[in-house]
Write a protein that holds these residues in place. Structure first.
Motif, PDB file in Angstrom:
ATOM      1  N   ASP A 158      80.063  75.060  24.457  1.00 26.00           N
ATOM      2  CA  ASP A 158      81.234  75.617  23.791  1.00 26.00           C
ATOM      3  C   ASP A 158      81.057  77.129  23.668  1.00 26.00           C
ATOM      4  N   ALA A 159      82.102  77.804  23.197  1.00 26.99           N
ATOM      5  CA  ALA A 159      82.078  79.259  23.046  1.00 26.99           C
ATOM      6  C   ALA A 159      82.469  79.629  21.619  1.00 26.99           C
ATOM      7  N   ASP A 217      84.902  71.437  26.405  1.00 24.42           N
ATOM      8  CA  ASP A 217      86.322  71.330  26.099  1.00 24.42           C
ATOM      9  C   ASP A 217      87.149  71.746  27.310  1.00 24.42           C
ATOM     10  N   ASN A 218      88.423  72.047  27.083  1.00 18.37           N
ATOM     11  CA  ASN A 218      89.325  72.362  28.188  1.00 18.37           C
ATOM     12  C   ASN A 218      89.660  73.841  28.269  1.00 18.37           C
ATOM     13  N   HIS A 240      85.121  66.377  30.153  1.00 19.80           N
ATOM     14  CA  HIS A 240      85.956  67.210  29.299  1.00 19.80           C
ATOM     15  C   HIS A 240      86.501  66.370  28.148  1.00 19.80           C
ATOM     16  N   SER A 241      86.516  66.943  26.976  1.00 14.79           N
ATOM     17  CA  SER A 241      87.056  66.234  25.825  1.00 14.79           C
ATOM     18  C   SER A 241      88.567  66.125  25.966  1.00 14.79           C
ATOM     19  N   ALA A 242      89.141  65.093  25.360  1.00 11.11           N
ATOM     20  CA  ALA A 242      90.585  64.907  25.410  1.00 11.11           C
ATOM     21  C   ALA A 242      91.258  65.999  24.600  1.00 11.11           C
TER      22      ALA A 242
END
Length: 455
Positions: A158-159, A217-218, A240-242
């Motif tokens: 993540d960022a 994530d997206n 990738h997470s929904a």
């Protein structure tokens, strides 16, 4: 060609676990049956079911030809139904939501003379949320606690948006091992892009080994085709997470809270709050590494009951990829058609390739920071290098290096306006009042003389 590569990545991520050579036939059969029993979302967003026979064929192709064997030919990857037909079906459904898929199929057939089958239209509506929702309350989703069974099974990336350094906003890319909570890779940068992501992930893979899954994530950096290619080359399943379901990233969000409360809080923000005044990213990354290794990694985690680094090391050792394999995974690639003159163009540059490739669509593999050297491949087979013919750009447009803050230019100390003002003041002081220097008294007007005489 890009659509074909996306299909290949979809197939790879689907059969990656089942293609593991260490599995027995019984174990592989159970995995394949489980995959065939549930629906999947293909690269176009459609919900599809894959038969066991198809999965076995993909596994066999992957074992013999690697990832490239999963990429279909461009002709096979083209959609069968024109986009205009789908657009008309959407419009008909939005115009009257009570229309069923079979009714819309009849309207399309009457209007166009043909129509896709009812199942295709129904999948389109379900994929885009156009199917009427059932009445009644929806039970809230229930999320259980999860933890990977061993280190390097799952890395979560993540960022974090950080403070400003030298007037520029910073971003932290970090990867956390789900089992141990150890930070396997991190990097502060001035942009939330693919290059900064690679600067965090590549050293992590070189020193910590290759995980089975990477969960992200997206965000734009995490869905870039470069990351998909790198994971496919190294045998990593990218997940990738929904959208709208961030619950699976709670562990790294908790780490980011620790970063904010223990590290970022000690950096001067420029609004009068005291703290360490940082001058460049190199210093920031050096101090952050020191904090991670000496404080975070050695503090007993409240959930696991162990220090993150000690728990990660307990599961080792972990094999690391060969330098050549890692370099190949982190190269970028784009596809171009060779012109009649044997030239290909890439971001304003032109290159000479093998004349035998004229008219063919080739893959150009390159380092994004050095566009002077390109490898040419056709259907996954190396076809030599592309010789620079006309070079105007030496790096990829996305490969923006971290430019350090420039120190203020030295000044001469000369204040031109102050000099002008001093000169003007001096000139005023030196002016002569000629009226004050005239010895002849001024005549007195007659009206001012007393009109009297003395005896």
């Amino acid at each position: 060609m890009e659509r074909a590569r996306q299909i290949g990545l979809f197939r790879y991520m689907l059969i990656r676990e089942a293609a593991d050579s260490s599995l027995t036939g019984r174990q592989r059969g159970a995995l394949v049956r489980a995959l065939a029993a549930k629906p999947h979302t293909d690269p176009t967003g459609r919900t599809v079911r894959i038969t066991r026979w198809t999965l076995d064929r993909w596994i066999s192709n992957y074992r013999t030809g690697g990832f490239d064997a999963l990429v279909p030919s461009p002709r096979q990857s083209q959609p069968r139904t024109p986009a205009e037909v789908f657009d008309l079906a959407r419009a008909l459904k939005k115009e009257n939501p009570s229309r069923s898929a079979s009714q819309i199929r009849r309207i399309l057939h009457a209007q166009l003379g043909w129509a896709p089958d009812e199942t295709t239209i129904q999948r389109l509506f379900r994929r885009e949320g156009l199917t009427a929702l059932s009445a009644g309350l929806v039970e809230p989703a229930v999320f259980g606690r999860f933890e990977a069974d061993h280190p390097n099974e799952i890395w979560t990336g993540d960022a974090l948006h950080g403070p400003r350094i030298g007037g520029r906003k910073t971003y932290l890319f970090a990867f956390l091992d789900d089992h141990s909570r150890a930070i396997v890779g991190h990097r502060w940068g001035f942009a939330e892009d693919t290059v900064r992501l690679a600067a965090a992930l590549r050293p992590a893979l070189a020193s910590r080994g290759v995980p089975q899954h990477v969960y992200v994530d997206n965000g734009s950096a995490f869905v870039d085709s470069w990351l998909l290619r790198a994971c496919a080359k190294l045998g990593i399943k990218l997940v990738h997470s929904a959208p709208g379901r961030p619950q699976g990233r709670g562990k790294i969000e908790r780490f980011f809270r620790s970063v904010t409360e223990q590290f970022v809080v000690e950096i001067a923000s420029g609004d009068g709050v005291p703290g360490r005044q940082l001058t460049d990213l190199a210093e920031m990354n050096r101090l952050f590494t020191a904090w991670v290794e000496t404080t975070y990694h050695r503090t007993v985690h409240s959930e696991t009951g162990h220090a993150p680094l000690a728990r990660w090391l307990a599961g080792g050792p972990f094999p690391v990829p060969a330098p050549a394999d890692l370099a190949e995974a982190f190269r970028w690639s784009e596809h171009r058609t060779v012109s009649r003159t044997g030239l290909v163009s890439l971001h304003g540059n032109r290159y000479q390739v093998d004349p035998g490739l004229v008219g063919r669509k080739v893959e150009l593999v390159f380092d994004p920071f050095d566009l002077s050297f390109l490898q040419v491949r056709l259907d996954g087979v190396d076809r030599g290098t592309a010789l620079p013919f006309q070079i105007s750009r030496h790096s990829h447009p996305k490969a923006r290096p971290e430019v350090p803050a420039q120190p203020p230019a030295p000044t001469t100390g000369i204040d031109y306006l102050a000099l002008v003002d001093a000169l003007h003041t001096a000139e005023i002081a030196q002016k002569v009042n000629y009226a004050a220097l005239d010895p002849t008294p001024s005549p007195v007007p007659d009206d001012d003389v007393d009109d009297h005489t003395t005896d």
